[in-house]
Write an enzyme that holds these catalytic residues in place. Structure first.
Site, PDB file in Angstrom:
ATOM      1  CB  CYS A   1       0.479  -7.456  -3.855  1.00 43.99           C
ATOM      2  SG  CYS A   1       2.247  -7.741  -4.300  1.00 43.99           S
TER       3      CYS A   1
ATOM      4  CD  GLN B   1      -1.586  -8.839  -0.622  1.00 46.19           C
ATOM      5  OE1 GLN B   1      -1.667  -7.726  -1.220  1.00 46.19           O
ATOM      6  NE2 GLN B   1      -0.380  -9.583  -0.354  1.00 46.19           N
TER       7      GLN B   1
ATOM      8  CG  ASN C   1      -2.865  -1.725  -0.548  1.00 47.32           C
ATOM      9  OD1 ASN C   1      -2.426  -2.655  -1.447  1.00 47.32           O
ATOM     10  ND2 ASN C   1      -2.515  -1.380   0.407  1.00 47.32           N
TER      11      ASN C   1
END
Length: 561
Positions: free
Chosen positions: A93, A87, A256
């Site tokens: 996120c 990101q 993630n």
């Protein structure tokens, strides 16, 4: 710069505390987050920037039911999860988490592997709510679901790439990636680990967790825990969105959006033994797809039991004979690459320690992986971090490390430059007689206490009397020519002698710098017979219960020494 340095030093302490605590089932490391400013970290953790409570209540809880709960589920291995994305500096996120959930559940509905556009999720879902709001300042995972359901479109990543900024939404001329199925809505899961477990068996789940004020950002491997008795509390408020992509015995598997250089190649395992660890079940959502009429969709039934990951078997690499940082002669340290398991040169962090063993293996002290190469007979073959039992052996020469046995191949910076750039990969190549091949191990030094010894040659010819050992150690390190500390009659003296001599005075001892791999363990001292023990003097045990004999020879409580 001062703020970055301060945060870096604090992170070093966190990493060391985690890795030194052998009761913790995970390891930590330094990474790009370690040198961020406080504001840059806040910009990454933006889920708490919006009032998410009202969106949490919009959806009615939905339960999953099926015949069998699989013991192990891995949507990554099943093909539902595209490569880890990054990101960047944008607080998006929430958009990445929603997009990843849509990618996974589109695969589960259709059987097609896709990588959707995080940029479209970021730009267009926000404008439908408030054109003045910047999506990089935070958001909610339900926004992209609502947008995609309304317009029935979402571009593929290759057609609308991520730029890490929130621009005006304009998808004119960009193809729609939703070919076989359409998004009909999303489910807001009940706040329970049981419902989360059931959902993870049949879908990829978007979850919100708490990251701030925890060691999460330094995670490298193992099963992450956050225990209050260890000083970690992640039950305060969710601030980061990631994805639940499966589970195993005792852990959740999560993806993630900080790139593959973070964590375990972009993933983290979090403990299932802690109920609602870091608020993982508090804001869990699942997008729902439906096959379009006339399309052939190969649905995944979700009831197959995946295989548990095989743990590395114990392998005898031998005893450490030398431990420390491996440095190129130009000063850069050997570290892990951003893109995987390759060894690279870096001037950031430089705290990765390896141990060269008596069997010729080089083992990383944090991950317990060994430095190896797939084919020692090939030039330009990358040196990687791998399982020790499949690793190659190495020998340390005057010019650096070479492969055993008799290969004649030595370490090179990729490209062979004498002054390689930062993050340059390391390869093996023929020839071991040039300075550019020098990769020396700078040994880690520890203070070792030796009983019944004395040191002559006071530093600078002056008598420096000190009453605290820690002060004496610090002063010795900072004093040119100091090689050790001599303790006698309750005082410490700095010395330039590196050869301790026997002393007949009771209580005399010295403290010398020794290679950590050869030094006595913490709490032990080297006695006159050369062995390491907690106590050397026969009368050391005659102190009253609850006391110990301090360096000045007097029995006191430990905190009074």
């Amino acid at each position: 710069m001062q703020e970055r340095l301060r945060n870096f030093k604090q992170t070093v302490e966190v990493v060391n505390d985690v890795n030194d605590d052998k009761t913790l089932p995970y390891t930590s490391c330094l990474n790009f987050v370690s040198v961020m400013t406080d504001q840059e970290v806040r910009d990454l953790l933006t889920l708490d920037r919006v009032n998410i409570s009202r969106w949490e209540k919009e959806q009615e809880p939905s339960s999953y039911s099926f015949l069998k709960q699989p013991k192990v589920v891995n949507w990554v291995e099943r093909g539902a999860v595209p490569a880890v994305k990054n990101q960047g500096s944008c607080g998006s996120c929430w958009a990445f988490s929603a997009t990843s959930a849509m990618e996974g559940n589109y695969f589960i509905e259709t059987g097609d592997q896709v990588s959707f556009s995080d940029q479209e999720s970021l730009e267009c879902s926000v404008e439908g709510l408030d054109k003045k709001w910047n999506g990089c300042s935070g958001g909610w995972m339900g926004w992209p679901y609502d947008y995609v359901k309304k317009v029935d479109r979402l571009a593929l990543e290759k057609d609308f790439k991520y730029v890490a900024s929130d621009r005006p939404c304009n998808m004119a001329g960009v193809p729609n990636g939703l070919k076989k199925a359409r998004l009909t809505g999303h489910r807001q899961l009940p706040k329970s680990d049981k419902d989360l477990l059931q959902a993870a068996a049949v879908s990829v789940v978007s979850v919100g967790i708490q990251v701030s004020n925890t060691p999460f950002s330094t995670y490298r491997s193992g099963v992450y825990t956050c225990q209050r008795e260890k000083g970690c509390n992640c039950q305060q408020g969710g601030d980061h969105a990631i994805n639940l992509v499966g589970y195993g015995e005792g852990y959740w598997r999560l993806k993630n959006s900080w790139g593959s250089s973070w964590g375990d190649q972009g993933y983290i395992k979090m403990s299932r033994n802690q109920d609602n660890i870091c608020l993982i079940n508090t804001a869990a959502t699942v997008p729902v797809f439906q096959c379009r009429p006339g399309q052939k969709c190969k649905k995944w039934d979700g009831n197959d039991d995946d295989k548990e990951e095989e743990e590395e078997e114990d392998f005898d690499v031998g005893k450490p004979v030398k431990c420390g940082e491996i440095k190129h002669f130009g000063g850069r340290c050997v570290d892990l690459s951003n893109s995987g398991n390759e060894a690279v040169l870096t001037d950031i962090g430089c705290d990765r320690e390896f141990c060269l063993t008596d069997k010729g293996y080089l083992k990383d002290k944090v991950t317990d992986k060994c430095l190896t190469t797939s084919d020692p007979d090939r030039n330009d073959n990358l040196i990687t971090f791998g399982i020790c039992k499949t690793a190659r052996m190495w020998a340390e020469t005057k010019k650096g490390f070479k492969i055993q046995p008799g290969s004649g191949k030595c370490w090179h910076p990729l490209g062979g430059s004498a002054n390689p750039p930062n993050e340059n990969k390391i390869v093996i190549y023929s020839g071991c007689d040039e300075d550019r091949l020098t990769f020396r191990m700078e040994a880690s030094m520890c203070w070792e206490e030796q009983s019944g010894k004395k040191l002559s040659k006071k530093v600078g010819g002056k008598l420096k009397k000190l009453r605290k050992l820690d002060v004496a150690k610090d002063m010795c390190v900072e004093t040119v020519g100091c090689t050790g500390i001599y303790f006698t009659k309750g005082k410490y003296f700095l010395s330039s002698s590196d050869k301790p001599q026997s002393s007949k005075k009771k209580g005399d001892k010295v403290f010398v710098m020794t290679d950590c791999s050869e030094a006595c363990q913490a709490g032990e001292q080297r006695c006159e017979d050369g062995k390491c023990r907690e106590k050397c003097e026969k009368n050391d045990d005659d102190c009253p219960p609850g006391t110990t004999r301090c360096p000045d020879g007097v029995c006191k409580h430990v905190h009074m020494c």
